[in-house]
Design a protein around this motif. Structure first.
Motif, PDB file in Angstrom:
ATOM      1  N   GLU A  97      18.406   9.564  -8.182  1.00 47.50           N
ATOM      2  CA  GLU A  97      18.908   8.208  -7.961  1.00 47.50           C
ATOM      3  C   GLU A  97      17.785   7.255  -7.575  1.00 47.50           C
ATOM      4  N   CYS A  98      16.796   7.739  -6.850  1.00 45.75           N
ATOM      5  CA  CYS A  98      15.621   6.908  -6.539  1.00 45.75           C
ATOM      6  C   CYS A  98      14.815   6.640  -7.806  1.00 45.75           C
ATOM      7  N   VAL A  99      14.674   7.650  -8.649  1.00 49.37           N
ATOM      8  CA  VAL A  99      13.937   7.488  -9.897  1.00 49.37           C
ATOM      9  C   VAL A  99      14.582   6.377 -10.729  1.00 49.37           C
ATOM     10  N   LYS A 100      15.930   6.383 -10.762  1.00 46.82           N
ATOM     11  CA  LYS A 100      16.683   5.390 -11.530  1.00 46.82           C
ATOM     12  C   LYS A 100      16.387   3.965 -11.079  1.00 46.82           C
ATOM     13  N   ILE A 101      16.273   3.761  -9.767  1.00 47.13           N
ATOM     14  CA  ILE A 101      16.078   2.407  -9.240  1.00 47.13           C
ATOM     15  C   ILE A 101      14.617   2.123  -8.907  1.00 47.13           C
ATOM     16  N   GLY A 102      13.730   3.069  -9.238  1.00 45.35           N
ATOM     17  CA  GLY A 102      12.301   2.856  -9.017  1.00 45.35           C
ATOM     18  C   GLY A 102      11.898   2.888  -7.557  1.00 45.35           C
ATOM     19  N   SER A 103      12.655   3.639  -6.738  1.00 43.46           N
ATOM     20  CA  SER A 103      12.351   3.728  -5.313  1.00 43.46           C
ATOM     21  C   SER A 103      11.608   5.027  -5.003  1.00 43.46           C
ATOM     22  N   THR A 104      11.249   5.192  -3.746  1.00 43.71           N
ATOM     23  CA  THR A 104      10.549   6.404  -3.324  1.00 43.71           C
ATOM     24  C   THR A 104      11.356   7.084  -2.218  1.00 43.71           C
ATOM     25  N   TRP A 105      10.962   8.295  -1.863  1.00 41.91           N
ATOM     26  CA  TRP A 105      11.677   9.065  -0.846  1.00 41.91           C
ATOM     27  C   TRP A 105      10.677   9.785   0.023  1.00 41.91           C
ATOM     28  N   VAL A 106      11.198  10.319   1.142  1.00 44.99           N
ATOM     29  CA  VAL A 106      10.349  11.042   2.093  1.00 44.99           C
ATOM     30  C   VAL A 106      10.513  12.548   1.897  1.00 44.99           C
ATOM     31  N   HIS A 107      11.747  13.033   2.047  1.00 48.30           N
ATOM     32  CA  HIS A 107      12.039  14.446   1.844  1.00 48.30           C
ATOM     33  C   HIS A 107      13.220  14.593   0.896  1.00 48.30           C
ATOM     34  N   LEU A 108      13.359  15.806   0.346  1.00 40.84           N
ATOM     35  CA  LEU A 108      14.457  16.056  -0.595  1.00 40.84           C
ATOM     36  C   LEU A 108      15.427  17.093  -0.042  1.00 40.84           C
ATOM     37  N   ARG A 109      16.706  16.886  -0.350  1.00 45.73           N
ATOM     38  CA  ARG A 109      17.794  17.781   0.077  1.00 45.73           C
ATOM     39  C   ARG A 109      18.625  18.126  -1.142  1.00 45.73           C
ATOM     40  N   THR A 110      19.143  19.344  -1.194  1.00 47.76           N
ATOM     41  CA  THR A 110      19.942  19.752  -2.346  1.00 47.76           C
ATOM     42  C   THR A 110      21.386  20.031  -1.923  1.00 47.76           C
ATOM     43  N   CYS A 111      22.330  19.363  -2.592  1.00 49.84           N
ATOM     44  CA  CYS A 111      23.756  19.552  -2.319  1.00 49.84           C
ATOM     45  C   CYS A 111      24.158  20.962  -2.734  1.00 49.84           C
ATOM     46  N   GLN A 112      24.828  21.670  -1.828  1.00 48.78           N
ATOM     47  CA  GLN A 112      25.218  23.053  -2.102  1.00 48.78           C
ATOM     48  C   GLN A 112      26.530  23.138  -2.872  1.00 48.78           C
ATOM     49  N   THR A 113      27.195  22.026  -3.090  1.00 49.70           N
ATOM     50  CA  THR A 113      28.423  22.038  -3.875  1.00 49.70           C
ATOM     51  C   THR A 113      28.132  21.788  -5.352  1.00 49.70           C
ATOM     52  N   CYS A 114      27.335  20.753  -5.647  1.00 48.62           N
ATOM     53  CA  CYS A 114      27.083  20.411  -7.054  1.00 48.62           C
ATOM     54  C   CYS A 114      25.645  20.695  -7.479  1.00 48.62           C
ATOM     55  N   GLY A 115      24.763  21.020  -6.538  1.00 53.01           N
ATOM     56  CA  GLY A 115      23.392  21.371  -6.891  1.00 53.01           C
ATOM     57  C   GLY A 115      22.470  20.179  -7.102  1.00 53.01           C
ATOM     58  N   GLY A 116      22.963  18.968  -6.858  1.00 51.77           N
ATOM     59  CA  GLY A 116      22.140  17.775  -7.042  1.00 51.77           C
ATOM     60  C   GLY A 116      21.137  17.600  -5.916  1.00 51.77           C
ATOM     61  N   THR A 117      19.921  17.182  -6.264  1.00 52.76           N
ATOM     62  CA  THR A 117      18.887  16.965  -5.258  1.00 52.76           C
ATOM     63  C   THR A 117      18.726  15.470  -5.004  1.00 52.76           C
ATOM     64  N   ARG A 118      18.765  15.093  -3.726  1.00 51.51           N
ATOM     65  CA  ARG A 118      18.691  13.675  -3.340  1.00 51.51           C
ATOM     66  C   ARG A 118      17.827  13.519  -2.102  1.00 51.51           C
ATOM     67  N   CYS A 119      17.579  12.245  -1.726  1.00 51.44           N
ATOM     68  CA  CYS A 119      16.635  12.000  -0.637  1.00 51.44           C
ATOM     69  C   CYS A 119      17.297  12.032   0.742  1.00 51.44           C
ATOM     70  N   CYS A 120      16.480  12.334   1.746  1.00 53.30           N
ATOM     71  CA  CYS A 120      16.943  12.553   3.121  1.00 53.30           C
ATOM     72  C   CYS A 120      17.178  11.250   3.879  1.00 53.30           C
ATOM     73  N   ASP A 121      17.613  11.383   5.135  1.00 52.89           N
ATOM     74  CA  ASP A 121      17.907  10.215   5.958  1.00 52.89           C
ATOM     75  C   ASP A 121      16.660   9.478   6.452  1.00 52.89           C
ATOM     76  N   SER A 122      15.486  10.056   6.287  1.00 49.12           N
ATOM     77  CA  SER A 122      14.255   9.338   6.627  1.00 49.12           C
ATOM     78  C   SER A 122      13.790   8.481   5.459  1.00 49.12           C
TER      79      SER A 122
END
Ligand SMILES: [Zn+2]
Ligand SMILES: [Zn+2]
Ligand SMILES: [Zn+2]
Length: 90
Positions: A26-51
């Protein structure tokens, strides 16, 4: 009682789903950056953390009610449940 024992979501995970990608789609889509990555254990999607500025992992957890994520960072082996605010190492 430990946090691990209090959370039935983390308990029900037999095998942790690893991150398929080393990026927040989702960050890639909007051209943003992230600090850490987390992976959802239900659907397997990887997204950025609360930092990260966009906090896509917790937004996804709220929107989808997928409760548990794992850290997608190399060397980190833990799970976190949003509704129970519970953390467990594996
Ligand atoms: Zn839980
Ligand atoms: Zn993101
Ligand atoms: Zn999910």
């Amino acid at each position: 009682m430990t946090a691990e024992a209090a959370c039935t979501h983390i308990k029900s995970i037999d095998e942790v789903r690893p991150a398929k990608r080393r990026e927040c789609a989702e960050c890639v889509k909007i051209g943003s950056t992230w600090v850490h990555l987390r992976t959802c254990q239900t659907c397997g999607g990887t997204r950025c953390c609360d930092s990260s500025p966009n906090r896509h992992a917790s937004k996804h957890a709220r929107a989808s009610t997928h409760p548990v994520i794992c850290s997608a960072e190399p060397g980190e082996r833990w799970l976190y449940c949003y509704p129970h605010d519970a953390m467990a190492e594996y």
